[in-house]
Design a protein around this motif. Sequence first.
Motif, PDB file in Angstrom:
ATOM      1  N   ASP A 223       0.826  -1.205   0.000  1.00 30.60           N
ATOM      2  CA  ASP A 223       0.000   0.000   0.000  1.00 30.60           C
ATOM      3  C   ASP A 223       0.860   1.256   0.000  1.00 30.60           C
ATOM      4  O   ASP A 223       0.536   2.246  -0.662  1.00 30.60           O
ATOM      5  N   LYS A 225       3.925   1.560  -1.224  1.00 28.55           N
ATOM      6  CA  LYS A 225       4.524   1.712  -2.548  1.00 28.55           C
ATOM      7  C   LYS A 225       3.502   2.238  -3.551  1.00 28.55           C
ATOM      8  O   LYS A 225       3.811   3.085  -4.390  1.00 28.55           O
ATOM      9  N   LYS A 226       2.275   1.733  -3.452  1.00 31.41           N
ATOM     10  CA  LYS A 226       1.211   2.176  -4.346  1.00 31.41           C
ATOM     11  C   LYS A 226       0.921   3.652  -4.142  1.00 31.41           C
ATOM     12  O   LYS A 226       0.749   4.410  -5.107  1.00 31.41           O
ATOM     13  N   ARG A 229       3.755   5.718  -5.645  1.00 33.10           N
ATOM     14  CA  ARG A 229       3.666   5.807  -7.109  1.00 33.10           C
ATOM     15  C   ARG A 229       2.559   6.760  -7.524  1.00 33.10           C
ATOM     16  O   ARG A 229       2.719   7.532  -8.478  1.00 33.10           O
TER      17      ARG A 229
END
Length: 244
Positions: A223, A225-226, A229
Amino acid sequence: MFYWFLKFIALGPLLRVVFRPRAEGLDNVPAEGAAILASNHLSYADWLFMPLVLSRRVSYVAKAEYFTGTGVKGRLQRTFFSGSGQIPIDRSGANAAEGALISAKGVLGRGELFGIFPEGTRSHDGRLYRGKTGVARLALETGVPVVPVAVIGTDTVAPPGKKFGRLARPTVRFGEPLDFSRYEGMAGDRYILRSVTDEIMYAIMRLSEQEYVDVYASRAKADAKKAARAGDDEAPREGDRKAS
């Protein structure tokens, strides 16, 4: 023999001199006989410092890739990990958890200490995450005590995403052994497994004084990392800023 060579001659003395690790609650670790050492997981250095402060050998499971390398580097890596108490396990397959359990049972069956990180992976932000129930199943199927462990300061020595951080003095804190004999024969009950795991994680939380998050660490990492991004995608580009 290589384990003791590393601990008392090659690597251990250097780590003790440079980092001067502290240990608390050593009397809570059995002087003999099998036990599970269940620890929080802040850094890849955790598996170095926890055994360093104990007089007994501690075994862990490690990625099988560490034992299958070729060439000079592969041989050195294989010698180091096998000699330092690591047990190879293929964690990519569907039977990874079962393989780890079998390996752990072998260690405990010999009356030795087995180290495990119930979170399953390192914490990316210093918080303590939900434990996986493998530690509970292992405790109930073997009947051995679980010693909760808190390793503190290793994320300063080796922060997530980096090989080296800055000099710090880690602390390894051992709590009182947890006895789950009252659940004998109930290793197949998922509610019991969750209850036992949560009890272990609560003991670790009290020792480490970390903030607890009732989410699996792997999910929290994904989550994060998402979100990172998404933030990068939403950030205005240089041309966009000029145009505005």
